[in-house]
Structures are given as C-alpha cells and as structure tokens.
Scaffold this active site. Structure first.
Site, PDB file in Angstrom:
ATOM      1  N   ASP A   1       0.832  -1.198   0.000  1.00 23.88           N
ATOM      2  CA  ASP A   1       0.000   0.000   0.000  1.00 23.88           C
ATOM      3  C   ASP A   1       0.868   1.250   0.000  1.00 23.88           C
ATOM      4  O   ASP A   1       1.949   1.261   0.610  1.00 23.88           O
ATOM      5  CB  ASP A   1      -0.910  -0.003   1.234  1.00 23.88           C
ATOM      6  CG  ASP A   1      -2.027   1.004   1.135  1.00 23.88           C
ATOM      7  OD1 ASP A   1      -2.348   1.449   0.020  1.00 23.88           O
ATOM      8  OD2 ASP A   1      -2.593   1.356   2.185  1.00 23.88           O
TER       9      ASP A   1
ATOM     10  N   HIS B   1       3.034   3.231  -8.973  1.00 25.11           N
ATOM     11  CA  HIS B   1       2.850   1.784  -9.157  1.00 25.11           C
ATOM     12  C   HIS B   1       4.095   1.160  -9.803  1.00 25.11           C
ATOM     13  O   HIS B   1       4.488   0.046  -9.447  1.00 25.11           O
ATOM     14  CB  HIS B   1       1.617   1.518 -10.015  1.00 25.11           C
ATOM     15  CG  HIS B   1       0.335   1.933  -9.363  1.00 25.11           C
ATOM     16  ND1 HIS B   1      -0.028   1.507  -8.112  1.00 25.11           N
ATOM     17  CD2 HIS B   1      -0.663   2.758  -9.792  1.00 25.11           C
ATOM     18  CE1 HIS B   1      -1.205   2.025  -7.786  1.00 25.11           C
ATOM     19  NE2 HIS B   1      -1.601   2.789  -8.788  1.00 25.11           N
TER      20      HIS B   1
ATOM     21  N   LEU C   1      10.855 -20.734  -4.569  1.00 27.23           N
ATOM     22  CA  LEU C   1       9.832 -19.926  -3.912  1.00 27.23           C
ATOM     23  C   LEU C   1       8.502 -20.057  -4.644  1.00 27.23           C
ATOM     24  O   LEU C   1       8.454 -19.998  -5.875  1.00 27.23           O
ATOM     25  CB  LEU C   1      10.265 -18.453  -3.907  1.00 27.23           C
ATOM     26  CG  LEU C   1       9.234 -17.456  -3.352  1.00 27.23           C
ATOM     27  CD1 LEU C   1       9.108 -17.590  -1.845  1.00 27.23           C
ATOM     28  CD2 LEU C   1       9.621 -16.028  -3.738  1.00 27.23           C
TER      29      LEU C   1
END
Length: 254
Positions: A28, A45, A139
C-alpha cells in the site's frame, strides 16, 4: 562494509532463527508516494514493482517458501479507468520482463483471485507464466489479482454446497480442512506473517480465512520505499514473538 555485505550479514544472522514459511504482504502507498513527489499515480505503481523485486530477492535469500502479495483487489476496479488500464498494462509488462528471472531462480508463480474477470491480455500473460513456472520448486510466489477474501470464502462455500447437493459430500464432511481445500491457496500453508505498508491499520479483505493466526507487522513506509532493510526489520521483530496459537508456552504464559 558495503550495504550489500551488511544485508547479507543480517540475512545470515536471521536464518539462525525462525523464518516465516509463508509471508503475505499488503502493498500500500504507491499512489501517495507519487503524489508526494508531484508524479502521476502510475509512476508510483511502477516504483512499487521495483519494491516487489527487492522483496523477492530478500525472501529467497532468507529461505521463505511462500510469498503472497496483494496486487489488485476486487474493490480496486472503483479507481479511475486510466489508472486501472495502466496497472493492467504494467502487470503484463512485469510478467513478460521477469519470466526468465523467475525461471532462473526456480520461482513458481501463481495468480490467486478471479482471473476470469481480468482483461484477456492479462489472462494470457498469466497463463503463459504460470504454465512455464509450474514445475519450479523454489519460492512459491502468489500474486493476488482481482482478489477479495470474502469472495474467496463464498466461492469455497458454494463449491462445497454443490458437492452436498450432488450427493458426493455429506454435511458432516464440511470441515475447516474441506473448506480450506476449496480456497485459491489450497495445498499451501497459511501465512505465518502479514506485512502492511503505508501506515494503515486494516486488513482490506486480504486472506481473511488464511490469516487467522498470522502475526501482523505494520509500517509507515510507503510501498515504493520498502527496502530489504525494512523486510529484515520485520523478520527480526517476528522472531521475538511467542506464537502460542491460543495455548500456553513452556513457561505457562498465555
């Protein structure tokens, strides 16, 4: 000592302790980061994508097994059309640019959420990257897209109800485990640790079922500024906590 060497030293020190197996991150602050600098929100972004790369590298070095990042919620469609279009284009750009790196590092990427509601170009990119990386066992990297925790639980409940209606499952066979098997994260461990950036104190409809016993760590740092040091600070704090899951520890503490 260089900063890179200092980071490596911190990572090695932390690896001697308890490392979360699954970390979830509510990313955020991209828009506010851009606004504070007089930039278009999409610039924030784009800077946030760079933070994702930093986190990926650090969690892999730590030996984390699963990482889930909250990239686009079911509520984010309310944002201006131009911003949403820009976000979707940025996602396709990221997937195309990072596929080789994901493969080189053995990362298995999976999108969780209502993928059918995403633009066709995004769906095609996701399908290509998911298919290419599905056999990787390093991962496990979940990107939550068009995702909502309540929507996910309703979807799982409907799937179980359909099985009861069809006679393939009894009401007594509906358990926490059977519902978890219908979630987007079926087969994955619940997150041990949830991180939220930008100083907000809310969950924002993220992994509502899975985070029942997750430890929380909140920071005022806006997501584009989130660094390897921030992540390592969070892990160090996690290692100080006594996770009792509603029980008591060896010393009788509740």
């Amino acid at each position: 000592m260089s900063h890179a060497d200092a980071i490596e030293t911190r990572i090695n020190q932390l690896k001697a302790g308890s490392i979360p197996r699954h970390i979830g991150i509510i990313m955020d602050g991209n828009g506010r980061w851009a606004t504070l600098r007089g930039l278009a929100r999409l610039k924030g972004h784009r800077a946030g994508v760079e933070a994702v790369d930093r986190v990926l590298e650090t969690v892999m070095a730590l030996g984390v097994d699963y990482l889930t990042v909250y990239a686009f919620s079911t509520e984010n469609w309310k944002r201006p059309t131009a911003e949403v279009r820009g976000l979707m284009a940025l996602l396709v750009e990221y997937l195309d640019a990072k596929l080789d790196k994901l493969m080189a590092n053995g990362v298995c990427l999976k999108a969780i959420g209502d993928k059918a509601g995403l633009p066709e170009k995004v769906q095609a990119s996701l399908k290509r990257v998911e298919e290419k990386t599905k056999a990787n066992t390093g991962l496990y990297f979940n990107i939550a897209l068009n995702y909502g925790g309540r929507q996910e639980i309703v979807r799982a409940a409907r799937a179980l109800a359909e099985e009861v209606q069809a006679g393939s499952r009894s009401l007594e066979e509906i358990t926490e485990e059977s519902l978890a098997d219908k979630l987007y994260t079926a087969g994955q461990p619940d997150p041990d640790f949830i991180i939220r950036s930008s100083g907000e104190f809310r969950i924002s409809n993220f992994m509502l079922w899975q985070m029942a016993y997750a430890e929380l760590w909140l920071t005022d740092t806006l997501w584009p500024d989130f660094s390897a040091d921030d992540l390592l600070d969070a892990i160090a704090d996690y290692q100080k906590r006594n996770r009792r899951f509603g029980g008591i520890d060896a010393k009788g503490k509740v």
